[in-house]
Scaffold this motif. Structure first.
Motif, PDB file in Angstrom:
ATOM      1  N   SER A   1       1.080  -7.021  -5.455  1.00  0.00           N
ATOM      2  CA  SER A   1       1.334  -6.538  -4.105  1.00  0.00           C
ATOM      3  C   SER A   1       0.333  -5.455  -3.707  1.00  0.00           C
ATOM      4  O   SER A   1      -0.242  -5.496  -2.601  1.00  0.00           O
ATOM      5  N   ILE A   2       0.098  -4.498  -4.594  1.00  0.00           N
ATOM      6  CA  ILE A   2      -0.850  -3.421  -4.304  1.00  0.00           C
ATOM      7  C   ILE A   2      -2.280  -3.959  -4.253  1.00  0.00           C
ATOM      8  O   ILE A   2      -3.083  -3.574  -3.392  1.00  0.00           O
ATOM      9  N   ALA A   3      -2.593  -4.889  -5.172  1.00  0.00           N
ATOM     10  CA  ALA A   3      -3.944  -5.467  -5.193  1.00  0.00           C
ATOM     11  C   ALA A   3      -4.236  -6.240  -3.925  1.00  0.00           C
ATOM     12  O   ALA A   3      -5.383  -6.270  -3.455  1.00  0.00           O
ATOM     13  N   GLN A   4      -3.208  -6.870  -3.334  1.00  0.00           N
ATOM     14  CA  GLN A   4      -3.409  -7.666  -2.123  1.00  0.00           C
ATOM     15  C   GLN A   4      -3.798  -6.806  -0.912  1.00  0.00           C
ATOM     16  O   GLN A   4      -4.420  -7.292   0.031  1.00  0.00           O
ATOM     17  N   ASP A   5      -3.453  -5.507  -0.975  1.00  0.00           N
ATOM     18  CA  ASP A   5      -3.781  -4.615   0.144  1.00  0.00           C
ATOM     19  C   ASP A   5      -5.276  -4.565   0.429  1.00  0.00           C
ATOM     20  O   ASP A   5      -5.697  -4.453   1.594  1.00  0.00           O
ATOM     21  N   THR A   6      -6.083  -4.631  -0.620  1.00  0.00           N
ATOM     22  CA  THR A   6      -7.542  -4.506  -0.445  1.00  0.00           C
ATOM     23  C   THR A   6      -8.303  -5.781  -0.791  1.00  0.00           C
ATOM     24  O   THR A   6      -9.536  -5.799  -0.763  1.00  0.00           O
ATOM     25  N   ALA A   7      -7.573  -6.846  -1.129  1.00  0.00           N
ATOM     26  CA  ALA A   7      -8.227  -8.105  -1.533  1.00  0.00           C
ATOM     27  C   ALA A   7      -8.805  -8.822  -0.316  1.00  0.00           C
ATOM     28  O   ALA A   7      -8.294  -8.704   0.810  1.00  0.00           O
ATOM     29  N   GLU A   8      -9.845  -9.587  -0.545  1.00  0.00           N
ATOM     30  CA  GLU A   8     -10.497 -10.343   0.535  1.00  0.00           C
ATOM     31  C   GLU A   8      -9.982 -11.771   0.627  1.00  0.00           C
ATOM     32  O   GLU A   8     -10.296 -12.484   1.575  1.00  0.00           O
ATOM     33  N   ASP A   9      -9.228 -12.192  -0.397  1.00  0.00           N
ATOM     34  CA  ASP A   9      -8.643 -13.533  -0.350  1.00  0.00           C
ATOM     35  C   ASP A   9      -7.134 -13.424  -0.575  1.00  0.00           C
ATOM     36  O   ASP A   9      -6.581 -12.327  -0.629  1.00  0.00           O
TER      37      ASP A   9
ATOM     38  N   GLY B   1      -2.310  -6.212   3.242  1.00  0.00           N
ATOM     39  CA  GLY B   1      -3.000  -7.478   3.038  1.00  0.00           C
ATOM     40  C   GLY B   1      -2.099  -8.681   2.928  1.00  0.00           C
ATOM     41  O   GLY B   1      -2.567  -9.798   2.657  1.00  0.00           O
ATOM     42  N   TYR B   2      -0.805  -8.517   3.146  1.00  0.00           N
ATOM     43  CA  TYR B   2       0.131  -9.639   2.990  1.00  0.00           C
ATOM     44  C   TYR B   2      -0.041 -10.626   4.144  1.00  0.00           C
ATOM     45  O   TYR B   2      -0.149 -10.217   5.313  1.00  0.00           O
ATOM     46  N   PRO B   3      -0.099 -11.925   3.866  1.00  0.00           N
ATOM     47  CA  PRO B   3      -0.404 -12.916   4.907  1.00  0.00           C
ATOM     48  C   PRO B   3       0.536 -12.890   6.106  1.00  0.00           C
ATOM     49  O   PRO B   3       0.126 -13.212   7.225  1.00  0.00           O
TER      50      PRO B   3
ATOM     51  N   PHE C   1      18.581   8.117  -9.821  1.00  0.00           N
ATOM     52  CA  PHE C   1      18.173   7.011  -8.951  1.00  0.00           C
ATOM     53  C   PHE C   1      17.274   7.513  -7.821  1.00  0.00           C
ATOM     54  O   PHE C   1      16.216   6.941  -7.556  1.00  0.00           O
ATOM     55  N   ILE C   2      17.683   8.588  -7.156  1.00  0.00           N
ATOM     56  CA  ILE C   2      16.891   9.158  -6.058  1.00  0.00           C
ATOM     57  C   ILE C   2      15.528   9.605  -6.562  1.00  0.00           C
ATOM     58  O   ILE C   2      14.496   9.316  -5.931  1.00  0.00           O
ATOM     59  N   PHE C   3      15.508  10.267  -7.715  1.00  0.00           N
ATOM     60  CA  PHE C   3      14.238  10.769  -8.246  1.00  0.00           C
ATOM     61  C   PHE C   3      13.285   9.630  -8.589  1.00  0.00           C
ATOM     62  O   PHE C   3      12.108   9.655  -8.215  1.00  0.00           O
ATOM     63  N   VAL C   4      13.768   8.611  -9.268  1.00  0.00           N
ATOM     64  CA  VAL C   4      12.913   7.481  -9.683  1.00  0.00           C
ATOM     65  C   VAL C   4      12.425   6.691  -8.470  1.00  0.00           C
ATOM     66  O   VAL C   4      11.233   6.367  -8.353  1.00  0.00           O
ATOM     67  N   VAL C   5      13.335   6.389  -7.548  1.00  0.00           N
ATOM     68  CA  VAL C   5      12.994   5.555  -6.398  1.00  0.00           C
ATOM     69  C   VAL C   5      12.007   6.256  -5.474  1.00  0.00           C
ATOM     70  O   VAL C   5      10.972   5.680  -5.079  1.00  0.00           O
ATOM     71  N   PHE C   6      12.281   7.497  -5.128  1.00  0.00           N
ATOM     72  CA  PHE C   6      11.406   8.179  -4.172  1.00  0.00           C
ATOM     73  C   PHE C   6      10.085   8.605  -4.805  1.00  0.00           C
ATOM     74  O   PHE C   6       9.081   8.740  -4.102  1.00  0.00           O
ATOM     75  N   THR C   7      10.069   8.786  -6.117  1.00  0.00           N
ATOM     76  CA  THR C   7       8.788   9.003  -6.802  1.00  0.00           C
ATOM     77  C   THR C   7       7.936   7.738  -6.721  1.00  0.00           C
ATOM     78  O   THR C   7       6.729   7.797  -6.469  1.00  0.00           O
ATOM     79  N   ALA C   8       8.565   6.581  -6.915  1.00  0.00           N
ATOM     80  CA  ALA C   8       7.839   5.306  -6.838  1.00  0.00           C
ATOM     81  C   ALA C   8       7.300   5.064  -5.434  1.00  0.00           C
ATOM     82  O   ALA C   8       6.219   4.475  -5.269  1.00  0.00           O
ATOM     83  N   LEU C   9       8.016   5.511  -4.418  1.00  0.00           N
ATOM     84  CA  LEU C   9       7.566   5.309  -3.040  1.00  0.00           C
ATOM     85  C   LEU C   9       6.288   6.079  -2.729  1.00  0.00           C
ATOM     86  O   LEU C   9       5.550   5.724  -1.801  1.00  0.00           O
ATOM     87  N   THR C  10       6.002   7.128  -3.502  1.00  0.00           N
ATOM     88  CA  THR C  10       4.788   7.932  -3.249  1.00  0.00           C
ATOM     89  C   THR C  10       3.540   7.289  -3.843  1.00  0.00           C
ATOM     90  O   THR C  10       2.429   7.754  -3.580  1.00  0.00           O
ATOM     91  N   LYS C  11       3.691   6.241  -4.639  1.00  0.00           N
ATOM     92  CA  LYS C  11       2.567   5.686  -5.395  1.00  0.00           C
ATOM     93  C   LYS C  11       1.705   4.688  -4.613  1.00  0.00           C
ATOM     94  O   LYS C  11       0.639   4.293  -5.081  1.00  0.00           O
ATOM     95  N   ALA C  12       2.168   4.248  -3.458  1.00  0.00           N
ATOM     96  CA  ALA C  12       1.413   3.254  -2.686  1.00  0.00           C
ATOM     97  C   ALA C  12       1.749   3.398  -1.215  1.00  0.00           C
ATOM     98  O   ALA C  12       2.812   3.933  -0.860  1.00  0.00           O
ATOM     99  N   PRO C  13       0.874   2.931  -0.313  1.00  0.00           N
ATOM    100  CA  PRO C  13       1.183   2.960   1.119  1.00  0.00           C
ATOM    101  C   PRO C  13       2.474   2.199   1.413  1.00  0.00           C
ATOM    102  O   PRO C  13       2.821   1.244   0.716  1.00  0.00           O
ATOM    103  N   LEU C  14       3.192   2.626   2.453  1.00  0.00           N
ATOM    104  CA  LEU C  14       4.484   2.016   2.770  1.00  0.00           C
ATOM    105  C   LEU C  14       4.365   0.706   3.548  1.00  0.00           C
ATOM    106  O   LEU C  14       5.375   0.113   3.924  1.00  0.00           O
ATOM    107  N   LEU C  15       3.146   0.241   3.771  1.00  0.00           N
ATOM    108  CA  LEU C  15       2.943  -1.038   4.434  1.00  0.00           C
ATOM    109  C   LEU C  15       2.048  -1.931   3.584  1.00  0.00           C
ATOM    110  O   LEU C  15       0.991  -1.497   3.128  1.00  0.00           O
TER     111      LEU C  15
END
Length: 451
Positions: free
Chosen positions: A215-223, A439-441, A422-436
């Motif tokens: 999912s993260i790789a697709q953000d910047t992928a060309e294909d 590159g998803y088709p 749960f709050i700590f793990v989930v919201f920490t994970a949300l900071t690791k990548a853009p929220l959109l």
């Protein structure tokens, strides 16, 4: 990029600290001596009007010696029965903190696992409405690995560190005198139980890892190669999930009652985890949008999530009624005992969860306009989550603590502990990548979604 606010982070730590203190208190106060339990039962008997009747000391005149001997044997039997009852209640009281911890741990784990399945379904079906919510789902699924490991650890610890507090089939003495459990011992043994659990967790976590990576790789992928990989592994994971979720529900929930089984149970637990997971997606989405983090999410997306909350509340009720009605109608003693126990000692939570999980959602979320109102969805969601916590509570507690249940410090503290984690793990994970997922088709279709 999302930034985990210091206030929310501090709040999560406060929850964990308060929860840990309360859980510790629950364990410290759960070990009652024989005399303390005896006094407790005597007080309960007195307040309840008193059920014990003094035995008569008069013997019939025709055979005084035989009567005296009979009274001696009866008295000895009564003493043994009294001692056994006291020890049983003593064990139930000791079970309570273990059970409270296990119920809360499973509840938060199943939320993350339900979201993982929902996420895989969205990718495998190539849904066009939901991609704007993918990063929220990915953040929630970060809890699957730690949450599931904690559940498995509590289950095994309760049968090794504790005194077989949750699963009686872990007690060799019980198994030695129980032919039915002996017949299931090839499946129900600690070693195989642990191995199965690790296989389940490994499969779920591996899928989550690669789905997130692609999912993260697709953000910047060309294909679209990463999208295609995501599609293939999602389809494979769903096959793996449907088998392992059923076996997990047998192992981690149904085996607390090793004499009872239901062929619907895997689906029943699935419905509970699925609606709980979707509800948490709605709540976190509404929270992030209120903090101006999800401008691309509109009321139509919220409406669709709320539709799933409504639909799976109905599906849960269908399974609940089907399981109950078929067992009640067949009236087989080995099966109806499950519901008799819950009607006898758990009538309020057992029937109360039906109101929270069915009556409330159907009244609140049937109207299409209400599904678009954030505060209305939050209110309905909180009731649904509490209702499904009570559902897990009803699955575990009758087998482990009997009529010694209460929602007090151990139960509330366990919820606070895992809610904070749960709050700590989930919201920490949300900071690791853009929220959109840029590159998803189908992202354009999702952003423009309306009807």
């Amino acid at each position: 990029m999302y930034t985990f606010s210091n206030k929310l982070k501090t709040f999560s730590f406060i929850l964990m600290i308060l929860g840990a203190l309360g859980v510790g208190y629950g364990f410290m106060t759960s070990h009652k001596s024989f005399e303390e339990v005896e006094t407790l039962l005597a007080e309960e008997s007195h307040h309840g009007g008193g059920h014990e009747v003094e035995a008569s000391h008069e013997a019939p005149s025709h055979d005084a010696h035989a009567a005296e001997k009979g009274h001696g044997e009866d008295a000895h039997a009564q003493v043994d029965e009294h001692k056994e009852h006291i020890e049983h209640v003593q064990h139930q009281i000791a079970n309570r903190p273990w059970s409270a911890l296990y119920v809360a741990a499973f509840f938060f784990m199943m939320i993350a696992l339900g979201v993982l399945a929902f996420y895989a379904i969205q990718i495998a079906s190539q849904a066009g409405w939901s991609p704007v919510l993918f990063r929220v789902m990915e953040g929630i699924t970060a809890y699957v690995l730690p949450g599931a490991l904690i559940v498995l650890a509590i289950a095994i610890a309760s049968g090794t560190i504790g005194h077989y507090n949750i699963f009686i089939w872990m007690d060799p003495e019980v198994v030695a005198h129980d032919k039915l459990i002996q017949g299931k011992s090839g499946w129900l043994n600690i070693g195989w139980f642990a191995v199965r659990g690790l296989i389940f967790i490994a499969g779920w976590s591996i899928y989550r890892h690669f789905a997130r990576k692609f999912s993260i790789a697709q953000d910047t992928a060309e294909d679209k190669s990463n999208f295609k990989k995501s599609f293939r592994i999602a389809a494979g994971f769903l096959v793996f999930f449907i088998y392992t979720e059923s076996m997990m529900s047998w192992d981690w929930i149904m085996s607390v009652d090793p004499h009872w089984f239901s062929t619907l149970f895997g689906w029943y637990v699935f419905a509970s985890m699925f609606v709980s997971g979707i509800t948490v997606i709605a709540l976190i989405t509404i929270y992030l949008k209120s903090r101006n983090y999800l401008p691309f999410v509109n009321e139509n997306h919220l409406h669709d999530v709320a539709k799933f909350m409504f639909a799976f509340s109905i599906f849960w009720t269908y399974l609940w009624f089907s399981q109950f009605m078929l067992i009640w109608y067949s009236n087989i003693p080995e099966e109806v005992t499950y519901f008799i126990t819950r009607f006898k000692s758990y009538q309020l939570p057992f029937l109360g969860m039906v109101v929270m999980n069915f009556v409330f959602p159907i009244l609140m979320l049937m109207n299409a306009d209400y599904k678009r109102i954030p505060w209305f969805v939050v209110m309905a969601g909180l009731v649904i989550l509490f209702g499904h916590y009570i559902d897990i509570f009803n699955m575990i507690m009758p087998a482990t603590v009997g009529d010694r249940w209460f929602i007090g410090i151990p139960e509330i503290s366990a919820v606070l502990l895992f809610a904070g984690l749960f709050i700590f793990v989930v919201f920490t994970a949300l900071t690791k990548a853009p929220l959109l997922v840029k590159g998803y088709p189908f992202i354009k279709e999702s952003e423009d979604f309306h009807y």
